[in-house]
Scaffold this motif. Structure first.
Motif, PDB file in Angstrom:
ATOM      1  N   SER A   1       9.037   1.185  -0.175  1.00  0.00           N
ATOM      2  CA  SER A   1       9.343  -0.253  -0.204  1.00  0.00           C
ATOM      3  C   SER A   1      10.840  -0.480  -0.422  1.00  0.00           C
ATOM      4  CB  SER A   1       8.544  -0.941  -1.315  1.00  0.00           C
ATOM      5  OG  SER A   1       7.155  -0.887  -1.067  1.00  0.00           O
ATOM      6  N   TRP A   2      11.436   0.302  -1.348  1.00  0.00           N
ATOM      7  CA  TRP A   2      12.873   0.170  -1.585  1.00  0.00           C
ATOM      8  C   TRP A   2      13.683   0.721  -0.421  1.00  0.00           C
ATOM      9  CZ3 TRP A   2      14.790  -3.183  -4.640  1.00  0.00           C
ATOM     10  CH2 TRP A   2      14.119  -3.575  -5.797  1.00  0.00           C
TER      11      TRP A   2
ATOM     12  N   LYS B   1       0.815  -1.212   0.000  1.00  0.00           N
ATOM     13  CA  LYS B   1       0.000   0.000   0.000  1.00  0.00           C
ATOM     14  C   LYS B   1       0.850   1.264   0.000  1.00  0.00           C
ATOM     15  CE  LYS B   1      -3.914  -2.228   2.304  1.00  0.00           C
ATOM     16  NZ  LYS B   1      -4.809  -2.232   3.488  1.00  0.00           N
ATOM     17  N   GLU B   2       2.125   1.156   0.484  1.00  0.00           N
ATOM     18  CA  GLU B   2       2.963   2.350   0.523  1.00  0.00           C
ATOM     19  C   GLU B   2       3.549   2.640  -0.846  1.00  0.00           C
ATOM     20  OE1 GLU B   2       6.004  -0.921   1.461  1.00  0.00           O
ATOM     21  OE2 GLU B   2       3.906  -0.495   1.931  1.00  0.00           O
TER      22      GLU B   2
ATOM     23  N   ILE C   1      12.965  -7.478  -1.144  1.00  0.00           N
ATOM     24  CA  ILE C   1      13.164  -7.117  -2.548  1.00  0.00           C
ATOM     25  C   ILE C   1      11.965  -7.554  -3.386  1.00  0.00           C
ATOM     26  CG2 ILE C   1      14.534  -7.656  -4.602  1.00  0.00           C
ATOM     27  CD1 ILE C   1      17.006  -7.656  -2.814  1.00  0.00           C
ATOM     28  N   TYR C   2      11.466  -8.750  -3.129  1.00  0.00           N
ATOM     29  CA  TYR C   2      10.251  -9.229  -3.808  1.00  0.00           C
ATOM     30  C   TYR C   2       9.110  -8.235  -3.597  1.00  0.00           C
ATOM     31  CZ  TYR C   2       5.817 -11.777  -3.982  1.00  0.00           C
ATOM     32  OH  TYR C   2       4.522 -12.151  -4.217  1.00  0.00           O
ATOM     33  N   ARG C   3       8.956  -7.804  -2.362  1.00  0.00           N
ATOM     34  CA  ARG C   3       7.865  -6.883  -2.021  1.00  0.00           C
ATOM     35  C   ARG C   3       8.011  -5.563  -2.773  1.00  0.00           C
ATOM     36  NH1 ARG C   3       6.539  -3.173   1.953  1.00  0.00           N
ATOM     37  NH2 ARG C   3       4.404  -3.361   2.768  1.00  0.00           N
ATOM     38  N   ALA C   4       9.251  -5.060  -2.897  1.00  0.00           N
ATOM     39  CA  ALA C   4       9.472  -3.805  -3.617  1.00  0.00           C
ATOM     40  C   ALA C   4       9.225  -3.976  -5.115  1.00  0.00           C
ATOM     41  CB  ALA C   4      10.897  -3.313  -3.360  1.00  0.00           C
ATOM     42  N   LEU C   5       9.591  -5.133  -5.648  1.00  0.00           N
ATOM     43  CA  LEU C   5       9.379  -5.382  -7.074  1.00  0.00           C
ATOM     44  C   LEU C   5       7.904  -5.519  -7.435  1.00  0.00           C
ATOM     45  CD1 LEU C   5      12.257  -7.949  -7.789  1.00  0.00           C
ATOM     46  CD2 LEU C   5      12.097  -5.593  -8.642  1.00  0.00           C
ATOM     47  N   LEU C   6       7.069  -5.840  -6.457  1.00  0.00           N
ATOM     48  CA  LEU C   6       5.631  -5.992  -6.725  1.00  0.00           C
ATOM     49  C   LEU C   6       5.019  -4.732  -7.313  1.00  0.00           C
ATOM     50  CD1 LEU C   6       4.274  -7.963  -3.623  1.00  0.00           C
ATOM     51  CD2 LEU C   6       4.300  -8.731  -6.009  1.00  0.00           C
TER      52      LEU C   6
END
Length: 416
Positions: A13-14, A7-8, A113-118
């Motif tokens: 995220s990065w 959501k952010e 990293i997975y979460r940021a790439l989403l």
């Protein structure tokens, strides 16, 4: 993270990725002090149990998420397989429990990293890209350790870090199965993946090119880099494997002709150097002065000599079991044969040469074995030279970069 995007903002995220990476890297100078403190208070096994406990806790949370999301039996099997693999790797590393904590550090980093790439990717390439980006950070970690005194580069740690990322992503893909992730890679995803894998391979390529002669080159030309000559840790070294029917197997940084010439030209000089180090306790002093970047030939000769002398001392220790004493006599005998045949002037002109009584003692006490392999210089790459290894990296890197440029020219697909 499983079925919806973060959501952010993407930058936030990065930022979490950067903060966790900084935390990992910031612990490098303090790692030994922290490890020693924990070992003193709880023993070395504390790292193994901390790692195992973290993995089990993560698996329990994942299991609860599976039950809530009502996924098929295959998801539970995937969770079991990859979770079991993480625990299996941790148990495999129990000989050096501190290494097990890499699984936690880099497993968490890969998930961040997975979460940021989403924010930009929703196809199956995200898992591989997350793993290779995490692996790149793992290589950077080892580069920094190599630059810090009393810390060491370790390709083994690079493998552990990448393994942690692969297993964590496998657990996500096969076990948790985010519904958000589906389909074949888009053009944008392929471009990112090509450049990501090329970066990972490029960092490995630079590591395999960082030989002692390169280190000496940096130290000579870069202001303030002379400390690199004192390094006890080499990223990579290439050499030659010798199979002598009368001695056994050993490795050297020099081919047969080079060893002959060096012994002829420098043998007397090296003998005088070795005569300054007569005691068993002189090894640390010797290797701090004669590092591989400073003088690979003296380092190699001295390492064979200290191994020989150390095992002669162990063989003469009456408190040791007879079998171990005979093994030590055998090692001392074979190391001495290496010195006499391949470093004849260096050992023959020195005070370290054996007289007849010592030879008779060693020959009589040595265990009877058909084969011997010296541990000296055992980490040398002898199956290929530097140019061949670098070519093996540069070819796929070039292909990936070209493919990345080609797919990057296609119209970009927006993230659904």
């Amino acid at each position: 993270m499983l079925d919806t995007r973060p959501k952010e903002n993407e930058s936030l995220s990065w930022l979490w990725v950067g903060l966790w990476t900084m935390l990992i890297l910031a612990t490098i100078p303090l790692a030994r002090a922290i490890a020693s403190r924990l070992e003193d208070s709880a023993g070395t096994a504390v790292f193994l149990w901390l790692t195992a406990g973290t993995i089990v806790a993560a698996l329990l949370v994942a299991l609860r998420a599976l039950a809530r999301r009502q996924l098929a039996l295959g998801a539970y099997i995937g969770l079991t397989v990859f979770g079991g693999a993480l625990l299996g790797v941790a148990w495999h590393l129990r000989g050096n429990p501190v290494e097990t904590f890499h699984l936690v550090q880099y497993g968490i980093l890969s998930v961040l990293i997975y979460r940021a790439l989403l924010h930009r990717c929703s196809d199956n390439s995200i898992y591989l890209l997350s793993a290779v980006l995490t692996g790149s950070v793992g290589i950077l970690d080892e580069w920094i350790q190599w630059l810090i005194p009393e810390r060491y580069w370790g390709f083994r740690d690079v493998v552990i870090n990448f393994t942690a990322a692969v297993l964590a992503q496998g657990l996500l893909a096969s076990g948790l199965r985010p519904k958000l992730i589906r389909g074949w890679p888009s053009g944008d995803s392929l471009r990112r993946l090509c450049f990501g894998v090329a970066t990972f391979l490029g960092m490995l390529c630079l590591s395999f090119a960082n030989t002692p002669d390169r280190i000496a080159w940096y130290a000579e030309r870069i202001p303030g880099a002379s400390f690199l000559l004192d390094s006890q840790s080499m990223m990579v070294e290439y050499g030659y494997r010798y199979e002598d029917p009368d001695i056994g197997v050993f490795r050297s940084r020099f081919n047969d002709a080079e060893l002959t010439d060096l012994d002829r030209i420098r043998g007397a000089e090296v003998a005088r150097i070795l005569d300054e180090y007569r005691g068993d306790g002189d090894w640390n002093r010797f290797r701090q002065i004669y590092t591989v970047p400073r003088d690979a030939y003296v380092h190699e000769t001295g390492t064979h000599l200290f191994r020989r002398n150390r095992h002669l001392i162990l063989a003469r220790d009456p408190s040791r079991p007879d079998r171990k004493r005979r093994d030590s006599y055998f090692i001392a005998q074979r190391e001495n044969l290496i010195l006499e045949k391949y470093f004849p002037s260096a050992i023959g002109d020195s005070l370290h040469r054996w007289g007849r009584p010592t030879r008779r003692e060693v020959d009589a006490g040595a265990a009877e074995r058909d084969s011997y392999e010296s541990w000296v210089s055992v980490s040398l790459i002898t199956e290929a030279n530097r140019e061949q290894v670098l070519a093996a990296f540069l070819a796929p890197i070039g292909i990936l970069l070209v493919l990345g440029r080609i797919v990057g020219r296609r119209p970009r697909n927006p993230v659904p």
